[in-house]
Design an enzyme around this catalytic site. Sequence first.
Site, short mmCIF file in Angstrom:
data_model
loop_
_atom_site.label_atom_id
_atom_site.label_comp_id
_atom_site.label_asym_id
_atom_site.label_seq_id
_atom_site.Cartn_x
_atom_site.Cartn_y
_atom_site.Cartn_z
N ASN A 106 -8.42 22.90 1.52
CA ASN A 106 -9.41 23.15 0.48
C ASN A 106 -10.41 22.00 0.53
O ASN A 106 -10.09 20.89 0.12
CB ASN A 106 -8.71 23.23 -0.88
CG ASN A 106 -9.67 23.35 -2.04
OD1 ASN A 106 -10.88 23.52 -1.84
ND2 ASN A 106 -9.16 23.26 -3.25
N LYS B 83 -13.03 21.68 -1.19
CA LYS B 83 -13.65 21.46 -2.51
C LYS B 83 -15.18 21.32 -2.34
O LYS B 83 -15.74 21.96 -1.46
CB LYS B 83 -13.00 20.25 -3.19
CG LYS B 83 -11.47 20.40 -3.23
CD LYS B 83 -10.77 19.43 -4.11
CE LYS B 83 -9.27 19.72 -4.08
NZ LYS B 83 -8.51 18.86 -4.96
N HIS C 155 -7.53 27.65 -8.99
CA HIS C 155 -7.30 26.22 -8.76
C HIS C 155 -7.41 25.48 -10.09
O HIS C 155 -8.21 25.85 -10.95
CB HIS C 155 -8.32 25.68 -7.75
CG HIS C 155 -7.96 24.31 -7.26
ND1 HIS C 155 -8.19 23.19 -8.00
CD2 HIS C 155 -7.34 23.90 -6.13
CE1 HIS C 155 -7.74 22.13 -7.34
NE2 HIS C 155 -7.21 22.53 -6.19
N GLU D 68 -8.79 22.83 -10.83
CA GLU D 68 -10.14 22.34 -11.13
C GLU D 68 -11.02 23.44 -11.69
O GLU D 68 -11.93 23.19 -12.50
CB GLU D 68 -10.74 21.71 -9.86
CG GLU D 68 -10.07 20.37 -9.55
CD GLU D 68 -9.99 19.99 -8.09
OE1 GLU D 68 -10.72 20.59 -7.27
OE2 GLU D 68 -9.19 19.09 -7.77
N GLU E 108 0.60 23.46 -7.33
CA GLU E 108 -0.12 22.20 -7.27
C GLU E 108 -0.02 21.48 -8.62
O GLU E 108 -0.78 21.80 -9.55
CB GLU E 108 -1.61 22.44 -6.96
CG GLU E 108 -1.85 23.11 -5.63
CD GLU E 108 -3.25 22.81 -5.09
OE1 GLU E 108 -3.34 22.30 -3.97
OE2 GLU E 108 -4.24 23.06 -5.81
N GLY F 68 -5.20 14.62 -5.65
CA GLY F 68 -6.17 13.55 -5.42
C GLY F 68 -5.75 12.19 -5.96
O GLY F 68 -6.58 11.29 -6.05
N SER G 182 -1.80 15.71 -2.84
CA SER G 182 -1.59 14.46 -2.08
C SER G 182 -0.70 14.64 -0.85
O SER G 182 0.08 13.74 -0.52
CB SER G 182 -1.06 13.36 -3.00
OG SER G 182 -2.01 13.06 -4.00
N GLY H 52 -6.04 19.06 0.12
CA GLY H 52 -7.41 18.73 -0.26
C GLY H 52 -7.98 17.67 0.67
O GLY H 52 -8.39 17.95 1.80
N GLY H 53 -7.97 16.42 0.22
CA GLY H 53 -8.61 15.32 0.94
C GLY H 53 -8.23 15.25 2.42
O GLY H 53 -9.11 15.03 3.28
P1 13P Z 1 -5.39 16.61 -2.52
O1 13P Z 1 -4.66 16.99 -1.25
O2 13P Z 1 -6.67 15.89 -2.25
O3 13P Z 1 -4.48 15.92 -3.49
O4 13P Z 1 -5.85 17.98 -3.21
C1 13P Z 1 -4.93 19.00 -3.37
C2 13P Z 1 -5.64 20.22 -3.82
O5 13P Z 1 -6.12 20.30 -4.93
C3 13P Z 1 -5.77 21.33 -2.86
O6 13P Z 1 -6.24 22.48 -3.47
#
Ligand code: 13P
Length: 249
Positions: free
Chosen positions: A9, A11, A93, A95, A163, A169, A209, A230-231
């Site tokens: 993802n 983002k 998600h 967010e 999640e 993050g 993470s 994510g990251g």
């Molecule tokens: P991170 O891997 O950056 O913690 O993000 C997870 C996420 O929200 C994937 O949708």
Amino acid sequence: MARKIAAGNWKMNGTGAALAELKAIAEATRDSAAEVLICPPATLVHAAATTMSGANVAIGGQDCHAVTSGAHTGDVSAEMLKDAGASAVIVGHSERRTDHGETDITVRAKTEAAQNTGLLAVVCIGETLDEREAGDTLKVVGTQLAGSLPNSITDENTVVAYEPVWAIGTGKVPTLEQIGEVHDFLRAELVARFGADIGNAIPLLYGGSVKPSNAAEIFAVSNVDGALVGGASLKAADFGPIVAALSQA
Ligand code: 13P
């Protein structure tokens, strides 16, 4: 047994220059036994899908509206994503739930839209830190799971991503026991509602993470069929080893 999926993802990250990294991801994950999905921002879906045509990497959106078209300024429909070359879409998600007030009812409608359009829905659920500390984790994810999934889903069109909001993050990861407890619970809930054939075959992804350094141990946890990253999905140097760990799990 559910199939394995490594999903990234991106983002709100990436402009056209990121397509070079996408090519590097395709190269790094070329021999993966797991399915690989990258969800770039909506502005990149078409170019990403075109760049990945013939490659092992599927492209998805990060959200869709519940209806096909209409007066919804700024929104994108599942049909538009499909038209742009996406084969999947993330819905619910945390967010989106936080930034845009999405409820389980909204998420369920979006999951239905994805299904009706032929997109794989990656349905996200997860507790906040307050909810975990109050001992409410299973209650919260159970309610989100029940409310976010329509009755008509199958293992072909739906993936569930657990999640924990506090792990996204932050570099904080639940213990392997905590991940296993939630994934075993979600599996039991899916089997109870959709029957053993479908319930056991819906992939359950962990997100929050995930890094090359912790991926293998997370993928060894029962009922973890992959990750939503994510990251660490932004760079082939990070995502490649995560996909390799899943391939070998
Ligand atoms: P991170 O891997 O950056 O913690 O993000 C997870 C996420 O929200 C994937 O949708």
